[in-house]
Design an enzyme around this catalytic site. Structure first.
Site, PDB file in Angstrom:
ATOM      1  N   GLY D 156       0.950  -1.210   0.094  1.00 58.32           N
ATOM      2  CA  GLY D 156      -0.126   0.133   0.072  1.00 58.32           C
ATOM      3  C   GLY D 156       1.030   1.192   0.096  1.00 58.32           C
ATOM      4  O   GLY D 156       2.178   1.245   0.204  1.00 58.32           O
ATOM      5  N   CYS D 157       0.124   2.390  -0.260  1.00 60.69           N
ATOM      6  CA  CYS D 157       0.932   3.582  -0.341  1.00 60.69           C
ATOM      7  C   CYS D 157       1.352   4.015   0.992  1.00 60.69           C
ATOM      8  O   CYS D 157       2.690   4.720   1.222  1.00 60.69           O
ATOM      9  CB  CYS D 157       0.127   4.644  -0.853  1.00 60.69           C
ATOM     10  SG  CYS D 157      -1.644   4.917  -0.149  1.00 60.69           S
ATOM     11  N   TYR D 158       0.611   4.231   2.074  1.00 63.01           N
ATOM     12  CA  TYR D 158       1.292   4.684   3.342  1.00 63.01           C
ATOM     13  C   TYR D 158       2.376   3.560   3.581  1.00 63.01           C
ATOM     14  O   TYR D 158       3.362   3.948   4.178  1.00 63.01           O
ATOM     15  CB  TYR D 158       0.079   4.801   4.434  1.00 63.01           C
ATOM     16  CG  TYR D 158      -0.811   5.799   4.214  1.00 63.01           C
ATOM     17  CD1 TYR D 158      -0.406   7.367   4.269  1.00 63.01           C
ATOM     18  CD2 TYR D 158      -2.185   5.712   3.816  1.00 63.01           C
ATOM     19  CE1 TYR D 158      -1.162   8.336   4.011  1.00 63.01           C
ATOM     20  CE2 TYR D 158      -3.035   6.833   3.857  1.00 63.01           C
ATOM     21  CZ  TYR D 158      -2.526   8.031   3.795  1.00 63.01           C
ATOM     22  OH  TYR D 158      -3.405   8.927   3.455  1.00 63.01           O
ATOM     23  N   GLU D 317       7.126   9.996  -1.325  1.00 63.03           N
ATOM     24  CA  GLU D 317       6.966   8.957  -2.406  1.00 63.03           C
ATOM     25  C   GLU D 317       5.673   9.382  -3.203  1.00 63.03           C
ATOM     26  O   GLU D 317       4.766  10.439  -2.861  1.00 63.03           O
ATOM     27  CB  GLU D 317       6.813   7.638  -1.916  1.00 63.03           C
ATOM     28  CG  GLU D 317       5.598   7.356  -1.200  1.00 63.03           C
ATOM     29  CD  GLU D 317       5.206   6.040  -0.899  1.00 63.03           C
ATOM     30  OE1 GLU D 317       6.151   5.165  -0.786  1.00 63.03           O
ATOM     31  OE2 GLU D 317       3.828   5.876  -0.758  1.00 63.03           O
ATOM     32  N   GLY D 323       4.166   3.890  -4.317  1.00 62.90           N
ATOM     33  CA  GLY D 323       3.241   3.624  -3.404  1.00 62.90           C
ATOM     34  C   GLY D 323       2.110   2.621  -3.985  1.00 62.90           C
ATOM     35  O   GLY D 323       0.964   2.247  -3.338  1.00 62.90           O
TER      36      GLY D 323
END
Lengths: 347, 347, 347, 347
Positions: D156-158, D317, D323
């Site tokens: 995932g991005c986070y 990012e 991400g």
């Protein structure tokens, strides 16, 4: 202090919210009724967290029924409803003795055939068309008419920014009425409080584009008012654009000069120097939307293009302000016998 | 694989940075020299953190001296310098046998008097004017001329967005060349990497306004190229606007139809269907800047306004891309004998 | 109606502009003097086109000299000046009998050594430190002190958003005072009206980053006020971030729970339910900057993270409003014996 | 040149669009199949005007059926589908011999009970959990595992922005694993291509706020990976915020130092100096999202806060890049036996 009991019918969109914002701060308005089918039963503060802890924010949305609006004691009602729907409420409220300021397009056109051409539907209340006053107080004789009116058709956002700079030049015969070409750029709130993905942040940010080409609905009221000023029917080219700002309209209009270019400043000064909400910026000084957002001001600059024999007019207003809600409050002030600027001192 | 040794002179602004971005990714360009008075001695990666860890980003900025540029082995040099300064470097580099792609205005005009009228200064190298090719490869015969050129004058951002839609219609005699009225909206990067407070976030955000009215410098090259297409001198009305986007230009042009409106699509299709970087969107489909940012594409849509007898042309490009850096790379490809699209496949 | 003659010293930046905006609309303030070295001799309206045609906008900027300010009749002066400079004016104006509200950091710290540690310079007027009142009226006993004060040190933008949520929890012993970790996000106006290219639209838009790490100057006043509330010195971790909005601060604070988590709501309600400018949003309801811009409100939400034994506090305010200008006007109202909310009903 | 036949399943959102963008430009990927229930039958270019006239843009969306995907010849398929749905397709495609890179959360967790706790539903294909590789190639031993994998769970991005800076410090025992507090700020594209009015331009612009508090779903995979690095289960505090940018995630993480602060740089350098997509910015140099948008880079800076005994980690990012989409392409390259950086040289 005089307090006018006031209703806002259809208060859940951006124009409705701006009306609420202005009326909650207005020293002579007592907001007694706000309606919304979607939010009936909820408080103003819960729907609009910005208004929490403000005087009047404990008010509860009710269903938009004429009888309930009458029962609230409202003397003047603003309609922030879709066209077609607005006319129904106007009819009912007027019958109940409530003055109406309609922010939809329903009563802006004198000619019901033009309405049908541009809105694609028969006019819902043609009998009221002659009675309605187009609510642009800066036009000649208009503020007097608004003072007496039971029904005001408050102008659209693009029209205000286009009509006000052009009218004095048309009246003075300085420009060719058939040579007008206008480009406007509007902030995204002009599209309403929309769940259309086109107006999502990721689609609207870093995006600039024309839309509704080549015959935007607002052309009908623009050409009507320009025709009155010119004394002859006017047809013009108008292209609206969407730009990534929250609010604000920037308009650039070009027209062929037929008269003495040196008279432009004088003619505009004569028309607007004493109007509280029109600010003339002078020659070669284009208007910037950032100076007018959340106010009732329209800023107007101009330039003479000797090379092409054209005059350029630059105007800026808030599409939700002078282009919608605050201009409607200006009419409200006149209809209620208040000072024209009451509650509109926002900076 | 063929590798062309390439210099970027004056690489510290936004156009310079976009050139670097494109050349660092270009399969046939070897960036051998970047100059900047301000950053001489610093690495590309330290000045532009975006480029760190990319191939070529260890390159060091050097002083902008023709001799040093020659010593780097550069075969083709891009000039991203202010007008006036660019001409000096062009002269020196050409003498040293380096081909030049100038992104300033210095060599865009055929007529040095027009240069002096619009730029307010004598032309710094009039002897080169006839030799320079206006680098818009989509115009008739132009890509051939660019292939042979030693000196290409790469077009400005507004001109590209205005000239490309109009030229086929002028050549086909479909519009009145004296009736053209254009409004353009540019992102803030068009103002350069500026410390002027006017372009600070807080001043530019939520701001839309016209500027440089009524006689923007770019009018000179626009009218020159439109005049060539029309076969007669053209004078037009042009108003640029600043809108709060990073990059992108949206242009709306209106002109009176003199020919058969039904031929517009055909004429545009014939001119551009096989051009790799022009995308025709069709009738009543305005172009949106968000689809072209960071590419070399220009999108063009159009509409016929029967009411006013006008055609409306809608175009969108990236002011730093097709309006500056990537169009210059397109010329680079042609001058270097590469495929026209080399290194320009960005999406 | 009571009218207080008011001066704004150093009125050319964003905080100064916001002060002018509030004072021009304030029913009990008569703006009698605005100073600016840069703009001396120019009218308010010409420097700030937004204010044109507003009452008071014909006022002319004068040089910032204490004597001239006194001559204007000013009873209370706002200082919107850099730290160091502000102290000089405060001293001079107080000697002339003018009450001072200083928006710089000069009088916010009780301890001149902490000032020297964080601001890197000896305190310019240490003799005034004990007399100054830290102007956060919601803190215990503070509004009474402000009413009596000759000199108010109006708090910084980050401190307000951090101190107000934490103080009641520290006073109630619900959290560990050494466990506080805060992240704040500020709009770009927090950097001032700057010509630094870092704050240009193209550099600030689409950019999010921490800065001034790890020891921002505002930590000094935050830790001072938290220490008072905790009854013990507090050291905390604070990271400010810049985000692309015009104004607004969003703050998220995390601290280890040492007391009964179920009492958090009660403690916050008790502290703020009757404070006109603090709005409690309830549990699991984070604050949003968009609801507080251009107002004097601070919105506070909270959550209990059972997994980590931490409480999360979410606050939002306008960095130019409750974080600067409108909070200063709140102190002005108290010092002048006006209603605390006078002139602060903006929505 | 090796060409891998590639499918993108669920290609109509922002992650899908970014995958398409990368794959259309990828020198070793042949996009042979794109699916979308909504757009089946339409060409890529008509759905995404940005891609018009690009090679491959004539491809037509088909229905998302495993059989049709197989028939297209796809060797590797990207799943850009909602969690729950993704697992169904993964199962079917793996059975048909197609390698799968899943960008949903379905295969990121080793423990199906944690999945059920955080996603509130039984895991749809628990038998595949042990086979899936968490696709973060920079972690120890991970790139080798990805090379061999049939099923990669792309992070995932986070998580990417939080895990990469922390893992080396946890592995080196420099920080207390139970003391981690993280705040992240995400651009609005993180919410997907949404018609929710919350993410409309007018609601998201000039808005900054925390959300999904206090237990965001991504915590599950973050804590899993941090636990592996720490050799002990980790529970941490994480607050995501929404900020008005299109893309980009900025993350600030704070943790108590337990080891020698002077070793932080060394430990990070050792972990990442030779990783092509991790850029170490050095001490007191926070990362800025604007340098990483549309790339596969993650930038990492850090600071030691002596006052609180904490280390601060700053990372940036692109939420759609490192991400999401470009990190998935990085796994694609490894699975296909290509150079890790193939097709990821974007700047």
């Amino acid at each position: 202090m005089q307090m006018i009991k006031t209703a806002v019918v259809g208060a859940s969109g951006y124009t409705g919210m701006e009306l609420l914002r202005l009326l909650l701060m207005h020293p002579n308005a007592q907001l007694c009724c706000v309606t919304s089918r979607q939010y009936a039963g909820e408080s103003l503060a819960s729907v609009f967290p910005r208004f929490a802890k403000a005087d009047g924010s404990a008010l509860t949305f009710i269903q938009p029924e004429a009888k309930l609006i009458k029962d609230s004691g409202a003397e003047i009602a603003f309609l922030a409803l879709p066209h077609g729907v607005a006319a129904e409420y106007a009819t009912a409220l007027l019958e109940l003795g409530i003055k109406v300021i309609d922010l939809s397009a329903d009563f802006r056109l004198n000619d019901q055939q033009v309405y049908e051409e541009f809105y694609g539907t028969p006019h819902p209340a043609p009998e009221l068309l002659q009675q309605a006053v187009y609510g642009m107080p800066e036009l000649q004789g208009r503020s007097e008419a608004i003072r007496e009116a039971q029904l005001v058709a408050s102008p659209g956002c693009y029209p205000t920014s286009i009509i006000l700079p052009l009218v004095p030049l048309l009246e003075a015969g300085l420009i060719d009425p058939q040579s007008i070409v206008t480009c406007s750029m509007s902030g995204v709130s002009g599209a309403g409080k929309s769940s259309n993905v086109l107006f999502s942040f990721c689609e609207a940010n870093e995006s600039v584009r024309a839309y509704s080409v080549p015959k935007h609905r607002h052309l009908s009221e623009i050409e009507q008012e320009l025709g009155i000023a010119a004394g002859t029917p006017v047809t013009m080219s108008f292209t609206p654009h969407l730009v990534p700002t929250h609010n604000g309209i920037c308009t650039t209009t070009s027209a062929l000069l037929t008269g003495d270019a040196s008279k432009i400043s004088e003619v505009l000064e004569k028309a607007y120097a004493d109007k509280p909400f029109v600010r003339l910026l002078g020659e070669n000084n284009p208007a910037d939307t950032k100076n007018v957002t959340r106010t009732n001001f329209i800023d107007i600059g101009w330039a003479v293009d000797q090379r092409t024999g054209r005059v350029l007019l630059y105007s800026a207003e808030d599409n939700l302000g002078k282009g919608a809600a605050s201009q409607a409050v200006q009419s409200f002030n006149l209809m209620a016998g208040l000072e024209e600027q009451a509650g509109l001192h926002n900076l």
